[in-house]
Design a protein around this motif. Sequence first.
Motif, PDB file in Angstrom:
ATOM      1  N   ARG A 163      14.775   2.434  11.505  1.00 37.80           N
ATOM      2  CA  ARG A 163      14.556   3.677  10.773  1.00 37.80           C
ATOM      3  C   ARG A 163      13.645   3.446   9.562  1.00 37.80           C
ATOM      4  N   ARG A 164      13.861   2.316   8.915  1.00 38.02           N
ATOM      5  CA  ARG A 164      13.130   2.074   7.672  1.00 38.02           C
ATOM      6  C   ARG A 164      11.636   1.771   7.916  1.00 38.02           C
ATOM      7  N   LEU A 165      11.303   1.424   9.159  1.00 39.91           N
ATOM      8  CA  LEU A 165       9.901   1.127   9.466  1.00 39.91           C
ATOM      9  C   LEU A 165       8.997   2.322   9.199  1.00 39.91           C
ATOM     10  N   SER A 166       9.537   3.519   9.398  1.00 42.41           N
ATOM     11  CA  SER A 166       8.685   4.696   9.226  1.00 42.41           C
ATOM     12  C   SER A 166       8.720   5.220   7.789  1.00 42.41           C
ATOM     13  N   GLN A 167       9.378   4.464   6.900  1.00 45.00           N
ATOM     14  CA  GLN A 167       9.405   4.893   5.503  1.00 45.00           C
ATOM     15  C   GLN A 167       8.241   4.287   4.722  1.00 45.00           C
ATOM     16  N   TYR A 168       8.066   4.807   3.514  1.00 47.50           N
ATOM     17  CA  TYR A 168       6.959   4.357   2.669  1.00 47.50           C
ATOM     18  C   TYR A 168       7.493   3.522   1.504  1.00 47.50           C
ATOM     19  N   PRO A 169       6.634   2.720   0.891  1.00 47.49           N
ATOM     20  CA  PRO A 169       7.109   1.836  -0.188  1.00 47.49           C
ATOM     21  C   PRO A 169       7.912   2.535  -1.273  1.00 47.49           C
ATOM     22  N   HIS A 170       7.543   3.791  -1.623  1.00 50.80           N
ATOM     23  CA  HIS A 170       8.262   4.421  -2.725  1.00 50.80           C
ATOM     24  C   HIS A 170       9.712   4.715  -2.386  1.00 50.80           C
ATOM     25  N   GLU A 171      10.061   4.592  -1.103  1.00 54.08           N
ATOM     26  CA  GLU A 171      11.447   4.832  -0.709  1.00 54.08           C
ATOM     27  C   GLU A 171      12.289   3.555  -0.781  1.00 54.08           C
TER      28      GLU A 171
ATOM     29  N   ASN B  61       0.842  -1.198   0.000  1.00 58.41           N
ATOM     30  CA  ASN B  61       0.000   0.000   0.000  1.00 58.41           C
ATOM     31  C   ASN B  61       0.878   1.250   0.000  1.00 58.41           C
ATOM     32  N   PRO B  62       0.774   2.084  -1.045  1.00 62.74           N
ATOM     33  CA  PRO B  62       1.700   3.220  -1.172  1.00 62.74           C
ATOM     34  C   PRO B  62       1.563   4.276  -0.083  1.00 62.74           C
ATOM     35  N   VAL B  63       0.441   4.318   0.615  1.00 64.22           N
ATOM     36  CA  VAL B  63       0.247   5.421   1.556  1.00 64.22           C
ATOM     37  C   VAL B  63       0.382   5.005   3.019  1.00 64.22           C
ATOM     38  N   LEU B  64       0.769   3.766   3.277  1.00 67.52           N
ATOM     39  CA  LEU B  64       0.998   3.363   4.670  1.00 67.52           C
ATOM     40  C   LEU B  64       2.480   3.061   4.861  1.00 67.52           C
ATOM     41  N   THR B  65       2.977   3.270   6.088  1.00 62.96           N
ATOM     42  CA  THR B  65       4.396   3.006   6.324  1.00 62.96           C
ATOM     43  C   THR B  65       4.655   1.502   6.249  1.00 62.96           C
ATOM     44  N   ILE B  66       5.909   1.186   5.919  1.00 64.23           N
ATOM     45  CA  ILE B  66       6.327  -0.210   5.866  1.00 64.23           C
ATOM     46  C   ILE B  66       6.077  -0.879   7.220  1.00 64.23           C
ATOM     47  N   GLY B  67       6.403  -0.143   8.288  1.00 61.25           N
ATOM     48  CA  GLY B  67       6.234  -0.707   9.628  1.00 61.25           C
ATOM     49  C   GLY B  67       4.802  -1.136   9.878  1.00 61.25           C
ATOM     50  N   ARG B  68       3.895  -0.261   9.544  1.00 50.25           N
ATOM     51  CA  ARG B  68       2.492  -0.587   9.765  1.00 50.25           C
ATOM     52  C   ARG B  68       2.069  -1.820   8.963  1.00 50.25           C
ATOM     53  N   GLN B  69       2.585  -1.890   7.726  1.00 53.82           N
ATOM     54  CA  GLN B  69       2.168  -3.004   6.875  1.00 53.82           C
ATOM     55  C   GLN B  69       2.736  -4.340   7.352  1.00 53.82           C
ATOM     56  N   ILE B  70       3.925  -4.287   7.978  1.00 56.44           N
ATOM     57  CA  ILE B  70       4.461  -5.542   8.527  1.00 56.44           C
ATOM     58  C   ILE B  70       3.757  -5.872   9.847  1.00 56.44           C
ATOM     59  N   ALA B  71       3.390  -4.823  10.578  1.00 61.12           N
ATOM     60  CA  ALA B  71       2.795  -5.035  11.902  1.00 61.12           C
ATOM     61  C   ALA B  71       1.379  -5.601  11.809  1.00 61.12           C
ATOM     62  N   GLU B  72       0.683  -5.268  10.737  1.00 63.18           N
ATOM     63  CA  GLU B  72      -0.736  -5.647  10.636  1.00 63.18           C
ATOM     64  C   GLU B  72      -1.020  -7.129  10.902  1.00 63.18           C
ATOM     65  N   PRO B  73      -0.340  -8.046  10.209  1.00 68.93           N
ATOM     66  CA  PRO B  73      -0.664  -9.455  10.478  1.00 68.93           C
ATOM     67  C   PRO B  73      -0.304  -9.881  11.903  1.00 68.93           C
ATOM     68  N   LEU B  74       0.736  -9.273  12.471  1.00 71.39           N
ATOM     69  CA  LEU B  74       1.134  -9.632  13.842  1.00 71.39           C
ATOM     70  C   LEU B  74       0.058  -9.216  14.832  1.00 71.39           C
ATOM     71  N   ILE B  75      -0.485  -8.034  14.609  1.00 68.31           N
ATOM     72  CA  ILE B  75      -1.552  -7.558  15.488  1.00 68.31           C
ATOM     73  C   ILE B  75      -2.788  -8.431  15.315  1.00 68.31           C
ATOM     74  N   ARG B  76      -3.032  -8.794  14.080  1.00 68.32           N
ATOM     75  CA  ARG B  76      -4.241  -9.568  13.780  1.00 68.32           C
ATOM     76  C   ARG B  76      -4.141 -11.006  14.311  1.00 68.32           C
ATOM     77  N   HIS B  77      -2.991 -11.659  14.051  1.00 69.28           N
ATOM     78  CA  HIS B  77      -2.930 -13.099  14.356  1.00 69.28           C
ATOM     79  C   HIS B  77      -2.238 -13.408  15.669  1.00 69.28           C
ATOM     80  N   LYS B  78      -1.324 -12.535  16.095  1.00 62.97           N
ATOM     81  CA  LYS B  78      -0.558 -12.841  17.309  1.00 62.97           C
ATOM     82  C   LYS B  78      -1.006 -11.970  18.476  1.00 62.97           C
TER      83      LYS B  78
END
Lengths: 285, 329, 306
Positions: free
Chosen positions: B146-154, B104-121
Amino acid sequence: MRAVWQALTRRSGWLGLFGATLLVVLVLLALFGPWLDLPDPTRTNLRARMVGPTITWFSLGAHPLGTDQLGRDILSRIVAGSRVTLMVAGAAVLLGGVLGTLLGLISGYFGGWVDRILMRLVDIQLALPLMLLALMVVAALGPSLRNLIGVLALVSWVRYARIVRGQVLAVREREFVQSARAIGASHSRIILRHILPNVLTPALVVATLELARVIVLEAGLSFLGLGIQPPDPSWGRMLADGRTYISSAWWIITFPGLALMLTVLAVNLLGDWLRDFFDPRLAVR
Amino acid sequence: MALLAIEGLSVGFAREGRFARVIPDLTYSVEAGETLGIVGESGSGKSVHALALLGLLPQPPGRILGGRAVFDGHDLLAMPEARLRDLRGGRIGMIFQDPMTALNPVLTIGRQIAEPLIRHKAMSMRQALDRATDLLALVGIRDGARRLSQYPHEFSGGMRQRVMIAIAISCEPALLIADEPTTALDVTVQGQILDLMAELRDRLRMTMVWITHDMGVVAGIADTIQVMYAGRIMERGPVNAVFASPRSAYTYGLLQSLPHGARPPGGRLMQIPGAPPDMFAPTPGDPFAPRNPFATPRCHREAPPLRAVEDSVAGHMVAAWYDLPRLLA
Amino acid sequence: MGRFLLSRLGDGIVAIWGVVTIVFVVSRLLGDPAILLLPVGATEEQLQALRAGLGLDRPIWEQYVTFLGGALRGDFGQSFQFMRPALSVVLERMPATMALAGSALLVGVVLGCVAGSMAALFRGTIVEGVVMLLALLGQATPVFWLGLLLILLFAVDLGLLPTGGYDGPMSLVLPALTLGTFTTASIARLLRSGMLDVMKDDHVRTARAKGLLPGTVFLWHIARNSLIPVVTMVGILAGELLGGSVVTETVFSWPGVGRLIVQAMEAKDFPVVQAGVMVIATIFVVINLFVDLLYGLLDPRIRARR
């Protein structure tokens, strides 16, 4: 032709077809209104003031859509008003379209400071709500039919200029333009023969979208008493006049507004379809 | 024991009033710990069937017509959507082809990795982000915090695919389905991703289904290869056996088109002539027959069943009426 | 980001300067303000005196500079009707206009987002059909006619709400609905088509492959992405709202800037007209500045490019 037909028969295409049909009916009504057997739209009849609609499932009656506060037949006034409305809006869109397309061509083709100044002008004009600009200019020049058309054209040129300029920038670098330039064709020849044909389609789409906007704007100005002047019938003016009698004669405001809405709807549907058909990228209004 | 057993899966597609059975009747299984490489051209049904398993097939136009897909004792196709959702991203991870559009281009990488962990774990955002930093390190992205707060386009394409892998393995899935994860990447990056995934598979003891059109990729990572064409299995078996002695003319063609395959010096890369079949107008018989120089009259009449190859190792199966080694000899 | 903001601020200032210039040009098109100001039958000496007093006898560029300087200080001259500084007359009416335009925007954004989301979520069903039909009608209905119809229905026939005036929250309901309808319809249409596009995107499939709940997928992976064009649209619609407020205020006898401008025009009270137009144009420019800012916040790709 085949592509047009296919696009028309798609689901969204039916709406476009509906809009086109509606618009054709309205234009025919406006053109041939005088030959219809309708009462004189300007003749007052104080004995028949505010007669309710006489239309039923079986007959039209003397005044199908009723009469106004001066006893004038509302149906005739709507038909007569459609002539004025479509004439004013059509002329304004044509004028604004020619002006905007021309300036867009110049701006896109020559670039440089001409382009910068023209586009700045576009930005500035867009910073002023259309209604206010039109209001101010009409108030300054005085409300006449000619001034009204001029003002409406003035407020609508910017959109053509923007879209046409963008299109020119895209076309300018293509091979056929480059080769025309290489063989030494003059600027005017390149613009007219090679670039203009490529910008006409987007300009046409903008014209349709602008037509709806201009119709509403004109009606709004007339509603405020700054548009079409009596005795010429106009839908906006009819609404303004009917306001006073809203609690006793609902039909005076209902039918002219309905005519206005249907016209705008028809133009919008046609415009949306044209836009989707020719260039979905123009979707940004 | 089979971790995933598909029986009689049938999937159809509707388009402009026409209907195609893109997967007529598919049956295979994947053992726990096995890596299965599924190979085929586009339109072979390899991606579609994977999406169908996970309930990710857009319906319509797609439609699951029947069959079972038993994962760990439960039929994925019969269970309610809510239970399937619990498995997706949890015990079954999935990686897609194009990393440029899969995030998702408008969400941070961190959030996108965190989502399944929050959901399943059932982690908090804080915990999930901590874990995400570790996951980035695991997939070879340094400076994760540091990279967690970056976006996919980076991120570059290869880096984004690493992020996709981190997402897919975040909940330590038992089964990982990778749909052409290296296809959209540069050749050098392809190799890195391939190595990374092999390493992660061994470390996390994942069962893997690797979908690709590239025989070379399968050779590097899979235990078992399964060649698909027109929604059917043409050949299947241990990678070494199939590469050493292909029994389907289609497999043979795919192997011939590999750059390092056996071909005369200076000779051109072989290409399989013809186009993939039109699934909306199926022909009787073996779907590959029209493109197959070895096709027999029977191939054009009757579709061959998948059978065991007698003179090869156990598990080597083919769907062909002809005997390829004899024809090639 | 800072540099971007500064450049947008610069654009805004240029735009406002442009509007001042347009207002100046238009005001000089009016002919001789002195004739308009004095009662019929004024003597030539009186006219000359007034022209000198207004500075109309000086060269046009000097008048322009004076006008620009005045505008900069917020001095548009005295209102002929109220005999007070025009700007203060306009500013007194601001709260009413802000209340109307603000609630119309709120109505438009909330209703438009709900309707657009519904249409996208229930695509291919009767829900989508009804919402889209209403939106088409909403976009085609002129503000003043809608206002009259609502008055007819809710005030005259049902007697539920006042026909007009500025008297408590009940009097705000009809004007806000009237003015907000076009915004609602436009946002609903844009959001629906935006959402249908985003729903096809690969990243939504990724989100679903993560096993996320449908609500999470919708809010964070569909709605969040579809909002970006809507924000741009709000900037454009703000112009329609401010322009529409002129008419709406007239229909509902709402004592805002729009109605003031119309009345001032009828009374040929040009300082008030000029001040009113300037104030509204400034608000419009400021709104668009905010829209640009919000746009950057919503879309990290834009933020990076700046």
